[in-house]
Design an enzyme around this catalytic site. Structure first.
Site, PDB file in Angstrom:
ATOM      1  N   TYR A  12       0.830  -1.213   0.000  1.00 58.32           N
ATOM      2  CA  TYR A  12       0.000   0.000   0.000  1.00 58.32           C
ATOM      3  C   TYR A  12       0.863   1.261   0.000  1.00 58.32           C
ATOM      4  CZ  TYR A  12      -3.196  -3.470   2.039  1.00 58.32           C
ATOM      5  OH  TYR A  12      -3.936  -4.579   2.307  1.00 58.32           O
ATOM      6  N   TYR A 140     -13.964  -5.053   5.346  1.00 59.40           N
ATOM      7  CA  TYR A 140     -12.683  -5.402   4.727  1.00 59.40           C
ATOM      8  C   TYR A 140     -12.455  -6.888   4.946  1.00 59.40           C
ATOM      9  CZ  TYR A 140      -7.782  -6.028   3.746  1.00 59.40           C
ATOM     10  OH  TYR A 140      -6.604  -6.506   3.220  1.00 59.40           O
ATOM     11  N   ASP A 234     -16.044 -13.195   9.580  1.00 65.82           N
ATOM     12  CA  ASP A 234     -14.623 -12.936   9.393  1.00 65.82           C
ATOM     13  C   ASP A 234     -14.086 -12.417  10.726  1.00 65.82           C
ATOM     14  OD1 ASP A 234     -12.130 -11.968   8.845  1.00 65.82           O
ATOM     15  OD2 ASP A 234     -12.691 -10.955   6.987  1.00 65.82           O
ATOM     16  N   LYS A 263      -4.592 -13.446  11.618  1.00 63.92           N
ATOM     17  CA  LYS A 263      -3.916 -12.399  12.394  1.00 63.92           C
ATOM     18  C   LYS A 263      -3.258 -12.878  13.708  1.00 63.92           C
ATOM     19  CE  LYS A 263      -4.580  -8.522   9.921  1.00 63.92           C
ATOM     20  NZ  LYS A 263      -5.827  -8.364   9.172  1.00 63.92           N
TER      21      LYS A 263
HETATM   22  C1  PLP Z   1      -6.297  -8.565   7.792  1.00 61.56           C
HETATM   23  C2  PLP Z   1      -7.651  -9.036   7.481  1.00 61.56           C
HETATM   24  C3  PLP Z   1      -7.893  -9.895   6.393  1.00 61.56           C
HETATM   25  C4  PLP Z   1      -6.812 -10.319   5.437  1.00 61.56           C
HETATM   26  O1  PLP Z   1      -5.795 -11.043   6.041  1.00 61.56           O
HETATM   27  P1  PLP Z   1      -4.360 -11.157   5.331  1.00 61.56           P
HETATM   28  O2  PLP Z   1      -3.610 -12.094   6.203  1.00 61.56           O
HETATM   29  O3  PLP Z   1      -3.785  -9.780   5.300  1.00 61.56           O
HETATM   30  O4  PLP Z   1      -4.587 -11.703   3.970  1.00 61.56           O
HETATM   31  C5  PLP Z   1      -9.186 -10.313   6.187  1.00 61.56           C
HETATM   32  N1  PLP Z   1     -10.200  -9.944   7.002  1.00 61.56           N
HETATM   33  C6  PLP Z   1      -9.996  -9.138   8.049  1.00 61.56           C
HETATM   34  C7  PLP Z   1     -11.145  -8.769   8.934  1.00 61.56           C
HETATM   35  C8  PLP Z   1      -8.721  -8.639   8.317  1.00 61.56           C
HETATM   36  O5  PLP Z   1      -8.535  -7.818   9.350  1.00 61.56           O
END
Ligand code: PLP
Length: 418
Positions: A12, A140, A234, A263
């Site tokens: 980015y 996201y 998610d 994460k």
């Molecule tokens: C960071 C994130 C992703 C993507 O994860 P990456 O390991 O960067 O591919 C997807 N969903 C959420 C809610 C995130 O915070």
């Protein structure tokens, strides 16, 4: 090395104008040590991963043990104790029948797998035409194609790549009755072409630290169920204590059909992600037809080193008071950031668990804001109109106090400059 190497293309980052990156040489606790000897307090736990702080000896020990015996082995046709154990532990920690764990190596791919799982679930049931998902504005879900297609449709990246992306269906989160009605109507209108509903529970992270009440999440779950659609949560950002409970969905008392984790899964040490399916979803893939199998399989799937780190991280949730720490951080953030609320130029202050966000009315000078905070020994990564803190859950009290103090000062200065 003070300037960026010309060989590295950074995330980015406008490579022509961006400040050169700082060189990190060591980490410890909640600190990042730079090549020039300066030490920064990490306010964002390395993109929300290092929940136990850096270099926790328990994770380091698990990693060196695994490194000596079997750092990696392929997962097709083979299995190993670190993955077996981790999957069983996740299944035990997650609510309902979320018992079937598919490992991948990044959050975006965990989301891709969840989307494919939902689409294939319908195909396996003999239903065709259900290839879209309903996602929420402000969301996201990652940077790969399917994940990106479910991100906020107005956000820069999405707009740029619009023509390349599958067209999903978007709604506002049902915070109010009118939005609930709109969501219900949209689900009814698109029911025959939708495969699933996807949402970040309680906090839309990278979309701007946008928070919603557990009741809103419960409404999403209720409407998905009413329309016969699997719900994908998610929890890549919210999982592992960030919102004050181990998983955010617990606060709404809901159980999704598919849940994504990454994460903080390995305590901030290695890349690993998991897509966890309910028994019902899993059973839709059980068949005599080989083509009904889940069609996915990353090369480094269930990497034993990463699984060992994740098991050690789960140990720490059992042996150290992480959830109590997250709730204590929330109280400190609320108290500490309160002085910014209502000031001219500040659109709002939001806190939940170990997340504290300040939203400006207009985008501040992000680079300047970051530079001044680095000068004062604080590492943050403001974006858009948001300056936020998501420290390690184990952040020492003195470091947390510094983070809050410098955030308040920097935010106040940013408004004076505007
Ligand atoms: C960071 C994130 C992703 C993507 O994860 P990456 O390991 O960067 O591919 C997807 N969903 C959420 C809610 C995130 O915070």
């Amino acid at each position: 090395m003070t300037r960026a190497s010309h060989h590295l293309w950074r995330p980015y980052t406008q490579m022509r104008t961006a400040d050169p990156p700082l060189e990190a040489v060591r980490t410890h606790g909640s600190r990042i040590v730079l090549a020039d000897g300066r030490e920064l307090i990490d306010g964002i736990a390395s993109w929300w991963t290092a929940v136990h702080g850096y270099n926790h000896p328990h994770i380091a020990e698990a990693l060196s043990g695994q490194l000596a015996t079997m750092p990696h082995v392929m997962f097709g046709g083979l299995t190993h104790a670190p993955a077996e154990r981790l999957a069983a532990r996740l299944a035990a920690l997650l609510p309902g029948t979320l018992d079937h764990v598919f490992f991948t190596d990044s959050g975006s791919v965990a989301v891709e797998v969840a989307l494919k799982m939902a689409v294939q679930l319908w195909l396996n049931r003999g239903v065709t035409g259900r290839t879209r998902v309903l996602a929420f504005r402000g969301g996201y879900h990652g940077d790969t194609m399917g994940a990106m297609s479910a991100c906020d449709p107005e956000e820069g990246m999405h707009r740029r790549f619009g023509a390349y992306l599958p067209a999903q269906v978007f709604c506002d989160l049902p915070r109010r009755a009118a939005e609930t009605d709109a969501l219900d109507a949209t689900l009814a209108r698109h029911r025959e072409e939708l495969a699933a509903v996807i949402v970040e529970p309680l906090v839309q992270g990278a979309g701007g630290m946008l928070m919603h009440e557990p009741e809103t999440l419960a409404t999403v779950a209720r409407l998905a169920r009413r329309h016969g659609l699997p719900l994908i949560l998610d929890e890549i950002f919210t999982g592992f204590g960030r919102t004050g409970t181990l998983f955010a969905c617990e606060q709404a008392g809901i159980v999704p059909d598919i849940l994504c984790l990454s994460k903080a899964l390995t305590g901030g040490t290695l890349a690993l992600a998991a897509t966890v399916a309910s028994r019902e979803v899993f059973e839709a893939f059980l068949s005599d037809d080989p083509a009904a199998a889940l069609m996915h399989g990353p090369t480094f799937m269930a990497n034993p080193l990463a699984c060992a780190a994740a098991n050690a991280s789960l140990d720490l949730f059992e042996t150290e008071p992480r959830l109590a720490q997250a709730r204590a951080i929330e109280a400190r953030l609320r108290e500490g950031l309160a002085s910014l609320a209502g000031r001219p130029g500040i659109a709002g202050v939001r806190c939940l668990g170990a997340i504290g966000a300040v939203e400006f009315e207009a985008p501040p000078d992000l680079a300047g804001l970051k530079r001044r905070l680095v000068e004062r020994g604080v590492w943050v990564r403001p974006f858009g109109r948001i300056l936020y803190l998501t420290p390690a859950l184990s952040v020492p009290e003195a470091d947390l106090a510094r983070l809050i103090e410098e955030t308040v000062r920097a935010a106040a200065e940013a408004m004076n400059r505007a």
